[in-house]
Scaffold this motif. Sequence first.
Motif: not given
Length: 302
Positions: A97-112
């Motif tokens: 969950k920690a891994l996935l949360n960071q992916l979603f967070d990076r997407n939200k901040k346009n850092k993907w």
Amino acid sequence: MYNGSLEKFLDKLYYEISTDYLDTTKYISIMDDCFKREDIEYSPTEVLNYYIYRKEKLFQTEHFIKKLIDYDISFISLDAKRLSTMVSNTKNGLAIKALLNQLFDRNKKNKWNSYDTVIAVSYLIQRQFKHVDLLRLLSENEPALHDYYKYFCNENTNFLELFKNKRANSYAKIIQDLHDWKASFLYFMYLMEYDKRNILSCYAFFKNYFDRLTADLAYLTNVDKEPNYKKYYKEKTLIYFYLEVENAKEIIKKAHGYRNSNPVDHGSADLIDNNNCTEDLIETIQSLNMVLDEYKRIHNLT
């Protein structure tokens, strides 16, 4: 032989992340330090692969991995496929969950970035693509990859349906029976160029495929004693061969005209001045297919 090396590997990763920084050079150095043995032929990469892909259960006791993720997920980008698999191997809901949360967070901040894509795809493959929200992120950031998933990885898609083209399969059988792998190559390149919308190259490959397949048909209908691939490239020869096919003469004349003005085949390059080039070439490919189909029907070739 490698007792304690996995724990040492994870410990060194965390030390570098928490006290300094971790880059590719340091990551490789850590692998060498933990998994390299002078008296054993296995490389450090092979040893790490063995742990990750053959000894998954070892990671289920390594709660240290969640600590790594919580501190900084970016280390995974150094070896995205292997390290994301390592996290999944923990079967630890909090770590995953920690891994996935960071992916979603990076997407939200346009850092993907592309590394996030590799991590996401690796995770989705292990989950048989059963994560709707992560698939949505993939669709937003890599629409072409998401299309690939829809066509080839979706459980509701039958990949074999793509091979049920009776017409194409009938010619494939002719080519296979004659062991004419070059015709297969030409047809494959035609499909590849068509898919990339490189219509000039696509047409060039298809016209050469048509000429070569004509030689195969001539052999099968006893016009020639063996396939003569140097014979059926001239306009008059092709017109004479397909004389019994209605409208074949006009179609072949037009097809040769386009071949002789195609910059891929001919220096005149007159097709460049044709504003309807794409439509005309695709229509001609369809017409040449019709000529092949009609000839095959007339001579009852299955």
